[in-house]
Design an enzyme around this catalytic site. Structure first.
Site, PDB file in Angstrom:
ATOM      1  N   PHE A 113       0.859  -1.179   0.000  1.00  0.00           N
ATOM      2  CA  PHE A 113       0.000   0.000   0.000  1.00  0.00           C
ATOM      3  C   PHE A 113       0.900   1.236   0.000  1.00  0.00           C
ATOM      4  CE2 PHE A 113      -2.887   3.124   1.833  1.00  0.00           C
ATOM      5  CZ  PHE A 113      -4.080   2.822   1.189  1.00  0.00           C
ATOM      6  N   ASP A 184       2.352  -5.565   8.023  1.00  0.00           N
ATOM      7  CA  ASP A 184       1.148  -4.748   8.071  1.00  0.00           C
ATOM      8  C   ASP A 184      -0.055  -5.690   7.940  1.00  0.00           C
ATOM      9  OD1 ASP A 184      -1.018  -3.082   7.574  1.00  0.00           O
ATOM     10  OD2 ASP A 184       0.242  -1.554   6.638  1.00  0.00           O
ATOM     11  N   TYR A 209     -10.388  -0.025  11.439  1.00  0.00           N
ATOM     12  CA  TYR A 209     -11.609   0.415  10.742  1.00  0.00           C
ATOM     13  C   TYR A 209     -11.975  -0.472   9.558  1.00  0.00           C
ATOM     14  CZ  TYR A 209      -7.946   2.758   8.020  1.00  0.00           C
ATOM     15  OH  TYR A 209      -6.819   3.028   7.292  1.00  0.00           O
ATOM     16  N   LYS A 210     -11.118  -1.437   9.207  1.00  0.00           N
ATOM     17  CA  LYS A 210     -11.425  -2.340   8.087  1.00  0.00           C
ATOM     18  C   LYS A 210     -12.199  -3.547   8.629  1.00  0.00           C
ATOM     19  CE  LYS A 210      -7.772  -0.455   5.233  1.00  0.00           C
ATOM     20  NZ  LYS A 210      -6.358  -0.438   4.893  1.00  0.00           N
ATOM     21  N   ARG A 357     -13.176  -4.084  -6.581  1.00  0.00           N
ATOM     22  CA  ARG A 357     -12.743  -4.853  -5.407  1.00  0.00           C
ATOM     23  C   ARG A 357     -13.936  -5.124  -4.481  1.00  0.00           C
ATOM     24  NH1 ARG A 357      -8.471  -2.503  -0.987  1.00  0.00           N
ATOM     25  NH2 ARG A 357     -10.167  -1.006  -0.748  1.00  0.00           N
TER      26      ARG A 357
HETATM   27  C1  LIG Z   1      -5.749   0.842   4.727  1.00  0.00           C
HETATM   28  C2  LIG Z   1      -4.271   0.765   4.739  1.00  0.00           C
HETATM   29  C3  LIG Z   1      -3.484   1.817   5.245  1.00  0.00           C
HETATM   30  C4  LIG Z   1      -4.108   3.104   5.690  1.00  0.00           C
HETATM   31  O1  LIG Z   1      -3.285   3.826   6.568  1.00  0.00           O
HETATM   32  P1  LIG Z   1      -3.925   4.985   7.448  1.00  0.00           P
HETATM   33  O2  LIG Z   1      -2.799   5.614   8.143  1.00  0.00           O
HETATM   34  O3  LIG Z   1      -4.920   4.336   8.362  1.00  0.00           O
HETATM   35  O4  LIG Z   1      -4.630   5.924   6.516  1.00  0.00           O
HETATM   36  C5  LIG Z   1      -2.114   1.632   5.310  1.00  0.00           C
HETATM   37  N1  LIG Z   1      -1.542   0.498   4.875  1.00  0.00           N
HETATM   38  C6  LIG Z   1      -2.257  -0.526   4.358  1.00  0.00           C
HETATM   39  C7  LIG Z   1      -1.584  -1.752   3.908  1.00  0.00           C
HETATM   40  C8  LIG Z   1      -3.647  -0.415   4.256  1.00  0.00           C
HETATM   41  O5  LIG Z   1      -4.353  -1.401   3.723  1.00  0.00           O
END
Ligand SMILES: *Cc1c(COP(=O)(O)O)cnc(C)c1O
Length: 398
Positions: A113, A184, A209-210, A357
């Site tokens: 990400f 992560d 939050y996911k 998705r």
């Molecule tokens: C959703 C997601 C994020 C989001 O990071 P935030 O700091 O919460 O905005 C980061 N890394 C991955 C792999 C994600 O899927």
């Protein structure tokens, strides 16, 4: 045995909606409003400053961390909750680099990400010359783990394709060359079984939050292996991680021997109230059951789409054991097609350049949802409804 009829009834999903986006923002548990109102009326309003002690706010990063730990195989005292995932990536990678001071390479993959990569780029700018972020294709990670590498930072489940790394194999290789790994778990926590202690993970970070349904901007978490907690560098040395925050010393001394040292500053206590209620949904749920159900639903979804939706092609692995808990399909008109689905109350999202998705979340998604999603998709393709102008206007968030 987990009861998914019961868990489904614990969510307040709008009437007639098929929600296949719990991988990006989980839906609201029915208990959330009361939890929030209780916090406002019976904690903040009545307790005011006393609440840090009387309502346990001060230790909530730890008590909530222990609850999340149960879902990711982490023993008590190894996770704290707060801040954002981006910040926790920075902190974990920084802490990893401090453990391997003679090396200058951070390894990641091109499917990671972007914020994870951006945070490492920012971190390395603060270091002296010679530090390098090396990114390779996800399949090439294992061979790229050499004795040059200090830290490997990977997202276990690819946010686009759903491909899942072999965590154990990567950790074993990393440890054999003296590198540390930061995982992560954004698309793993609450999605698939994770065994942080059993797989000897060094660091892990994730968001709530996911798949954990703690609402937009819900706090993040960080895990540190018990064997590292004694020596780990907090990197972001805030007063919440200090040995004696209320001594108000001018010099920083990390909390000795405890995960508390990874705390930074005053957390968002209001968001903790919602997280507490969201974690209640997991009582009595076994993540192995979630996994079994998720695989059944993903297989059904893929089979139906491939049979009925020409031009739409699966991305990521076909072997469900190599996949997390979401499914993405490539389609030339992916963006407007997803907008057309959303207008019919089938909610997924779009990831550039061409992926539709869909999150598969057994806590509240069942076969009927999957079949309805495919019915609508089939009809949209047949009628070419995605050509409508209103579906082709891009929003800021896709
Ligand atoms: C959703 C997601 C994020 C989001 O990071 P935030 O700091 O919460 O905005 C980061 N890394 C991955 C792999 C994600 O899927």
């Amino acid at each position: 045995m987990s009861d998914f009829t019961k868990t489904r009834a614990m969510f307040d999903i709008p009437e007639g909606m098929t929600y296949l986006n719990g991988n990006s923002l989980g839906p609201m548990p029915k208990a959330s409003p009361e939890a929030m109102m209780n916090f406002l009326n019976n904690e903040w309003r009545t307790e005011l400053i006393k609440g840090w002690n009387t309502k346990g706010w001060f230790m909530q990063p730890n008590t909530l961390g222990d609850r999340i730990g149960k879902l990711v195989g982490a023993p008590e005292g190894t996770i704290v909750v707060s801040d954002t995932l981006s910040i926790k990536v920075f902190q974990a990678v920084g802490a990893g680099l401090a453990l391997v001071p003679d090396r200058k390479v951070v390894l990641s993959d091109t499917g990671n990400f972007p914020t994870d990569l951006y945070m490492v780029q920012g971190l390395l700018k603060l270091k002296e010359d010679g530090f390098e972020l090396r990114t390779v294709a996800p399949e090439a990670v294992i061979d790229a783990i050499t004795d040059e590498v200090a830290v490997i930072t990977l997202t276990e489940v690819d946010y686009r394709t759903g491909r899942k790394h072999d965590m154990k194999a990567i950790i074993d290789k990393a440890h054999s060359v003296g590198a540390v790994v930061v995982w992560d778990l954004a698309h793993s926590a609450g999605a698939i079984p994770v065994d942080l202690a059993g797989t000897d993970v060094d660091f892990a970070v994730g968001c709530t939050y996911k798949f954990l349904n703690a609402g937009p901007g819900g706090p993040a978490f960080i895990y540190v292996a018990p064997r590292l907690i004694e020596t780990v560098e907090p990197v972001l040395s805030g007063w919440y991680g200090h040995e004696a925050p209320f001594a108000f010393d001018t010099d920083y001394r990390p909390m000795p021997g405890k995960i508390d040292r990874m705390r930074i500053g005053t957390p968002s206590i209001a968001s903790f109230a919602i997280l507490e209620a969201a974690l209640d949904v997991w009582e009595g749920v076994d993540l192995n059951d979630v996994r079994t159900r998720s695989i059944e639903l993903m297989e059904l979804f893929i089979k139906e789409v491939e049979a009925r939706c020409p031009g739409v092609t699966l991305t990521g692995p076909r072997d469900m054991n190599e996949r997390g808990s979401h499914v993405s399909f490539k389609f030339e008109h992916g963006y407007p097609c997803m907008q057309a689905l959303i207008s019919r109350k089938v909610i997924g999202d779009f990831r550039a350049p061409d992926m539709m998705r869909f999150g598969i979340t057994p806590l509240f998604v069942d076969e009927a949802d999957i079949l309805r999603a495919v019915d609508e998709l089939e009809d949209i393709l047949k009628t070419e409804a995605y050509k409508e102008e209103r579906f082709n206007i891009r929003s800021a968030v896709t």
